[in-house]
Design an enzyme around this catalytic site. Structure first.
Site, PDB file in Angstrom:
ATOM      1  N   PHE A   1      35.470  64.136  66.111  1.00 50.31           N
ATOM      2  CA  PHE A   1      35.966  63.406  64.938  1.00 50.31           C
ATOM      3  C   PHE A   1      35.963  61.894  65.133  1.00 50.31           C
ATOM      4  O   PHE A   1      36.851  61.189  64.677  1.00 50.31           O
ATOM      5  CB  PHE A   1      37.340  63.942  64.503  1.00 50.31           C
ATOM      6  CG  PHE A   1      37.182  65.114  63.590  1.00 50.31           C
ATOM      7  CD1 PHE A   1      36.663  66.297  64.080  1.00 50.31           C
ATOM      8  CD2 PHE A   1      37.461  65.024  62.242  1.00 50.31           C
ATOM      9  CE1 PHE A   1      36.428  67.380  63.248  1.00 50.31           C
ATOM     10  CE2 PHE A   1      37.233  66.096  61.392  1.00 50.31           C
ATOM     11  CZ  PHE A   1      36.724  67.277  61.896  1.00 50.31           C
TER      12      PHE A   1
ATOM     13  N   CYS B   1      40.244  69.226  51.667  1.00 51.21           N
ATOM     14  CA  CYS B   1      41.503  69.239  52.445  1.00 51.21           C
ATOM     15  C   CYS B   1      42.031  67.849  52.784  1.00 51.21           C
ATOM     16  O   CYS B   1      43.169  67.523  52.435  1.00 51.21           O
ATOM     17  CB  CYS B   1      41.301  70.015  53.734  1.00 51.21           C
ATOM     18  SG  CYS B   1      41.085  71.757  53.425  1.00 51.21           S
TER      19      CYS B   1
HETATM   20  C1  UDX Z   1      38.949  70.060  57.401  1.00 44.63           C
HETATM   21  C2  UDX Z   1      39.552  70.393  58.779  1.00 44.63           C
HETATM   22  O1  UDX Z   1      38.596  70.091  59.806  1.00 44.63           O
HETATM   23  C3  UDX Z   1      39.967  71.856  58.852  1.00 44.63           C
HETATM   24  O2  UDX Z   1      40.613  72.122  60.088  1.00 44.63           O
HETATM   25  C4  UDX Z   1      40.906  72.147  57.690  1.00 44.63           C
HETATM   26  O3  UDX Z   1      41.240  73.509  57.684  1.00 44.63           O
HETATM   27  C5  UDX Z   1      40.286  71.751  56.360  1.00 44.63           C
HETATM   28  O4  UDX Z   1      39.875  70.394  56.390  1.00 44.63           O
HETATM   29  P1  UDX Z   1      36.600  70.406  56.175  1.00 44.63           P
HETATM   30  O5  UDX Z   1      37.206  69.643  55.048  1.00 44.63           O
HETATM   31  O6  UDX Z   1      35.863  71.649  55.890  1.00 44.63           O
HETATM   32  O7  UDX Z   1      37.751  70.796  57.245  1.00 44.63           O
HETATM   33  O8  UDX Z   1      35.569  69.443  56.911  1.00 44.63           O
HETATM   34  P2  UDX Z   1      35.493  68.544  58.225  1.00 44.63           P
HETATM   35  O9  UDX Z   1      34.337  68.982  59.028  1.00 44.63           O
HETATM   36  O10 UDX Z   1      36.780  68.444  58.914  1.00 44.63           O
HETATM   37  O11 UDX Z   1      35.113  67.122  57.561  1.00 44.63           O
HETATM   38  C6  UDX Z   1      35.967  66.488  56.624  1.00 44.63           C
HETATM   39  C7  UDX Z   1      35.400  65.158  56.228  1.00 44.63           C
HETATM   40  O12 UDX Z   1      35.478  64.237  57.312  1.00 44.63           O
HETATM   41  C8  UDX Z   1      33.935  65.173  55.812  1.00 44.63           C
HETATM   42  O13 UDX Z   1      33.767  64.319  54.695  1.00 44.63           O
HETATM   43  C9  UDX Z   1      33.193  64.655  57.020  1.00 44.63           C
HETATM   44  O14 UDX Z   1      31.970  64.062  56.709  1.00 44.63           O
HETATM   45  C10 UDX Z   1      34.210  63.650  57.552  1.00 44.63           C
HETATM   46  N1  UDX Z   1      34.067  63.392  58.989  1.00 44.63           N
HETATM   47  C11 UDX Z   1      34.364  64.357  59.898  1.00 44.63           C
HETATM   48  C12 UDX Z   1      33.647  62.147  59.417  1.00 44.63           C
HETATM   49  O15 UDX Z   1      33.381  61.237  58.609  1.00 44.63           O
HETATM   50  N2  UDX Z   1      33.571  61.895  60.762  1.00 44.63           N
HETATM   51  C13 UDX Z   1      33.864  62.850  61.700  1.00 44.63           C
HETATM   52  O16 UDX Z   1      33.787  62.540  62.897  1.00 44.63           O
HETATM   53  C14 UDX Z   1      34.268  64.109  61.245  1.00 44.63           C
END
Ligand code: UDX
EC number: 1.1.1.22
Length: 438
Positions: free
Chosen positions: A252, A263
């Site tokens: 992350f 979420c």
């Molecule tokens: C998230 C949580 O990870 C999960 O545990 C929870 O149950 C629901 O919310 P999700 O929304 O499916 O899951 O996607 P995730 O992969 O976490 O990404 C969320 C957002 O953050 C995306 O827009 C993604 O592009 C962004 N992101 C993620 C980043 O910009 N950088 C990162 O390093 C990780």
């Protein structure tokens, strides 16, 4: 074990299908007739890799079925999960719990014998207490235990997240419920996934705190990325360098256009509201929410800057619309705000996304859609990578160069090595790196 899943949306469907795969008998219930009819016809209403197969396999094995009515299946169930939506309430940002409480009342009316009711929906702290109060006051003759069991699965990786979780959080202190929840998750427990039992309110907060922390981590690296651009450092290397410290961790820390999805935006806002209500504000998260909101618009300005300060009358090709790859979900996708900023600036926007275009048509303004990256690149003044779908990672840049009007790539996901793009004669604007203009 007989399990009923109330709500066949993302979390409900994935959890229900996976629990059936563990060998339990699961009925997924939803009020939407269209959804249940589609599921009965073998069509999942969402795109999630691997889900169709699991549904089909367990349906034919007789372990998974679907229903519009909850009463009959709930009467036979030992465990009933509530996985209905908890959208942000219009106006105040609180989670809207009306679906949760309505489901709880319907369940209570239908149960017979000791039943565990589990909240899987993300619900604010105290919701379990309120459900318990409803049961005690309105259904005093029923024997029900209320457990919190938040779900941490990510879209696009939902099946493996459910089956190989880092932990399973269970908020209950009632011994009969503990025993039953151990049985529900026994297959995972045997796989050594830790079951973490705690008080119900603690469990409810764990979900919000986890999502808020992850949103904050992303926002942190996004701000560092902006700083990198100013001082000539490389955010990917900074992320790697700090991530090697186990106390920080390397996950992350991908800088990008801001987080979106179903979420993080909703849950961070709900946590902020809850904390304000308890007069214990979470200022780091308040700031995270504000920074992330601004960032999406700022990404529009970044594209405009890459086009020499104006996009008026220019053709901008957008690669990727969904909030992340491997989903068709457009909820709070940064692309929506970025495209709006470009339209406001007078651009002619063309977009392509492998899975998200149907949903995008409902939430994005007047743009045109293409069938692949090359079609929309034709005559473009800039190509903007908004979502890091695998198929954008190995574009034929030579072909792209021959199609575009102006060779400019704005890569909001840092999926290309700088040298690879500039070698083909493109000006390259990434996140948190020095801009490479010919
Ligand atoms: C998230 C949580 O990870 C999960 O545990 C929870 O149950 C629901 O919310 P999700 O929304 O499916 O899951 O996607 P995730 O992969 O976490 O990404 C969320 C957002 O953050 C995306 O827009 C993604 O592009 C962004 N992101 C993620 C980043 O910009 N950088 C990162 O390093 C990780």
């Amino acid at each position: 074990m007989r399990i009923v899943m109330i709500g066949s949306g993302y979390v409900g469907l994935v959890s229900g299908a996976c629990l059936a795969d563990f060998g339990h008998h699961v009925t997924c219930v939803d009020k939407s007739a269209a959804k249940i009819d589609a599921l009965e016809a073998g069509k999942a209403p969402i795109f999630e890799p691997g889900l169709d197969n699991i549904i089909e396999h367990n349906r034919s094995a007789g372990r998974l079925d679907f229903s519009k009515e909850l009463a009959a299946s709930v009467a036979e169930a030992e465990v009933v999960f509530i996985a209905v939506g908890t959208p942000s309430r219009r106006g105040d940002g609180h989670a809207d719990l009306s679906y949760v409480y309505a489901a709880a009342r319907e369940i209570a009316a239908a149960v017979s014998g000791f039943t565990v009711v589990v909240t899987k929906s993300t619900v604010p702290v105290g919701t379990g207490d309120e459900i318990e109060r409803i049961f005690r006051e309105e259904f005093p003759e029923k024997d029900i235990s209320v457990v919190s069991n938040p779900e941490f699965l990510r879209e696009g990786a939902a099946i493996s997240d459910f089956k190989r979780p880092d932990r399973i959080v269970l908020g209950t202190e009632e011994p009969r419920a503990v025993e039953i929840m151990r049985e529900v998750y026994r297959p995972l427990y045997l796989n050594e996934a830790p079951l973490y039992f705690c008080e119900r309110r603690t469990s409810e907060l764990i979900k919000y705190a986890a999502n808020a922390f992850l949103a904050m981590k992303i926002t942190f690296i996004n701000e560092i990325a902006d700083l990198c651009e100013q001082i000539g450092a490389d955010v990917q290397k900074v992320a790697k360098g700090i991530g090697m410290d186990k106390r920080i961790g390397d996950k992350f820390l991908h800088a990008g256009p801001g987080y979106g999805g179903s979420c993080f935006p909703k849950d961070t806002l709900a946590l902020v509201k809850t904390a304000q209500d308890y007069d214990s504000p979470v200022r780091l998260i308040e700031t995270t929410v504000a920074i992330n909101d601004n960032r999406k618009r700022a990404m529009g300005r970044k594209v405009i800057a890459a086009c020499d300060g104006t996009v008026r009358g220019k053709k901008i090709a957008i690669l990727g619309l969904t909030f992340k790859p491997n989903t068709d979900d457009m909820r709070d996708a940064p692309s929506i705000t970025i495209i709006q900023a470009l339209l406001d600036g007078g651009a002619n926007v063309q977009a392509y996304d492998p899975e998200g275009m149907e949903m995008a048509k409902e939430v994005i303004g007047p743009i045109t859609y293409g069938n692949d990256p090359y079609e929309i690149a034709e005559g473009a003044d800039a190509i903007v990578i908004v979502t890091e779908w695998d198929e954008f990672r190995a574009l034929d840049l030579k072909r792209m160069k021959s199609l575009v009007k102006t060779p400019t790539i704005v890569d909001l996901r840092n999926i290309y090595p700088v040298a690879e793009v500039t070698k083909h004669g493109f000006a390259y604007f990434a996140i948190g790196k020095k801009n490479e203009k010919q």
